[in-house]
Design an enzyme around this catalytic site. Structure first.
Site, PDB file in Angstrom:
ATOM      1  N   ASP A  38       0.838  -1.198   0.000  1.00 30.33           N
ATOM      2  CA  ASP A  38       0.000   0.000   0.000  1.00 30.33           C
ATOM      3  C   ASP A  38       0.875   1.251   0.000  1.00 30.33           C
ATOM      4  OD1 ASP A  38      -2.344  -1.433   0.018  1.00 30.33           O
ATOM      5  OD2 ASP A  38      -2.620  -1.324   2.191  1.00 30.33           O
ATOM      6  N   TYR A  66       5.650  -9.039   8.459  1.00 28.71           N
ATOM      7  CA  TYR A  66       5.458  -7.599   8.670  1.00 28.71           C
ATOM      8  C   TYR A  66       5.666  -7.244  10.133  1.00 28.71           C
ATOM      9  CZ  TYR A  66       2.844  -7.890   4.229  1.00 28.71           C
ATOM     10  OH  TYR A  66       2.461  -8.120   2.928  1.00 28.71           O
ATOM     11  N   ASP A  80      -6.995   1.928   7.837  1.00 25.93           N
ATOM     12  CA  ASP A  80      -5.671   2.418   8.221  1.00 25.93           C
ATOM     13  C   ASP A  80      -5.763   3.877   8.663  1.00 25.93           C
ATOM     14  OD1 ASP A  80      -5.913   3.890   5.879  1.00 25.93           O
ATOM     15  OD2 ASP A  80      -4.539   2.646   4.730  1.00 25.93           O
ATOM     16  N   ARG A 171      -4.400  -4.710   7.279  1.00 26.02           N
ATOM     17  CA  ARG A 171      -5.447  -3.764   7.698  1.00 26.02           C
ATOM     18  C   ARG A 171      -6.673  -4.516   8.187  1.00 26.02           C
ATOM     19  NH1 ARG A 171      -7.088  -0.624   2.831  1.00 26.02           N
ATOM     20  NH2 ARG A 171      -5.911  -2.152   1.642  1.00 26.02           N
TER      21      ARG A 171
END
Length: 299
Positions: A38, A66, A80, A171
């Site tokens: 993103d 992540y 987000d 997310r």
């Protein structure tokens, strides 16, 4: 110019922006990326250059890791910190309850892709519809969470590490965790630290890439495709008498193999007897013989 760059994508750029930047820097059109990030996210973004662009598919199923920050008590329309705040709640969750909820999400789970995503619906990307105020029904998808580890918790912010399969939306994971905690949540920061064999400790910044190109050291930022593939594939040697015979679907007996395959149809990096990289194929058995069937040629 052929090879792979382990690029460190900065926040504020789309993955395609990074590709455009590198096309201009390297002076080559044939550039692609693996594993979209993103715009607000940073971290590992593998860039494939020249003939290496044909190998993106072999990295699509790679495990991803992540480090994410989740803010509890605040939900947004995008999931987000770039979206509009929809609801704010007090959150009294303790570390123990957060870890307990984390554990519930480990394994195969169902996720509904967010509206602000590149998933297509009738030819249009969901985020394009979302920007028009159009919400459509999305079918849940099966993804797998391999592990979730709490790194630090300072109310209302939760820093955690997650290892997951392709197609996982962090997310959405944050939203689902917040919902399970009863207070809601959104993703406030995301860094991809690993994608298959690519690690953030070995990533190169755009500034360093630009400096290498300016000093005439473009080749130094490229890693050969076969070297990367060999980190998770067996290597095999075949006898190639005629290059024209090396095409998709061709089968060759293996003269030498680096490691015995764990199972049928395991991918392998193919070399000729002079150690020239030829392509990628699948190993299989036919009677007592071990053969390789060519899937992709890089001649």
């Amino acid at each position: 110019m052929n090879g792979v760059i382990n690029c460190l994508k900065p926040p504020g750029m789309t993955s395609h922006d990074v590709v455009d930047f590198l096309r201009k820097q390297l002076g080559i059109k044939k550039v692609g990326h693996g594993g979209t990030l993103d715009p607000g996210a940073a971290g590992v973004l593998p860039i494939f250059v020249g003939k290496a662009t044909k190998a993106v598919e072999f990295f699509e199923a790679s495990e991803k890791e992540y480090v994410a920050e989740m803010t509890l008590g605040v939900t947004t329309d995008t999931g987000d910190n770039l979206g509009k705040v929809l609801e704010t709640k007090d959150c009294n969750a303790e570390s123990a309850s957060i870890i307990e909820v984390f554990n519930k999400f480990v394994g195969k789970i169902q996720q509904i892709p967010p509206m602000y995503s590149a998933v297509r619906h009738k030819g249009k990307k969901l985020y394009e519809l979302a920007r028009q105020g159009i919400i459509v029904e999305r079918k849940p998808r099966t993804v797998e969470i391999y592990s979730v580890e709490l790194i630090k918790y300072e109310k209302p912010r939760v820093l955690f590490r997650v290892s997951c399969s392709r197609g996982t939306y962090i997310r959405t994971l944050c939203e689902d965790i917040g919902r399970a905690l009863g207070c809601g949540a959104h993703l406030s920061c995301l860094i991809r630290t690993k994608l298959g064999p690519f690690k953030i400790s070995q990533s190169i910044t755009l500034e360093d890439i630009k400096a290498s190109v300016s000093s005439g050291k473009s080749q130094e930022i490229l890693t050969s495709l076969d070297k990367i593939l060999s980190t998770f594939m067996s290597s095999v040697i075949i006898q190639l008498r005629n290059e024209k015979s090396f095409f998709k679907g061709a089968e060759f007996p293996i003269e030498n193999i680096s490691t015995e395959p764990d199972n049928e149809n395991q991918y392998a990096v193919i070399y000729d007897q002079k150690k020239q990289f030829l392509g990628v194929g699948k190993i299989f058995h036919r009677g007592p013989n071990i053969l390789v069937k060519v899937e992709k040629s890089f001649l």
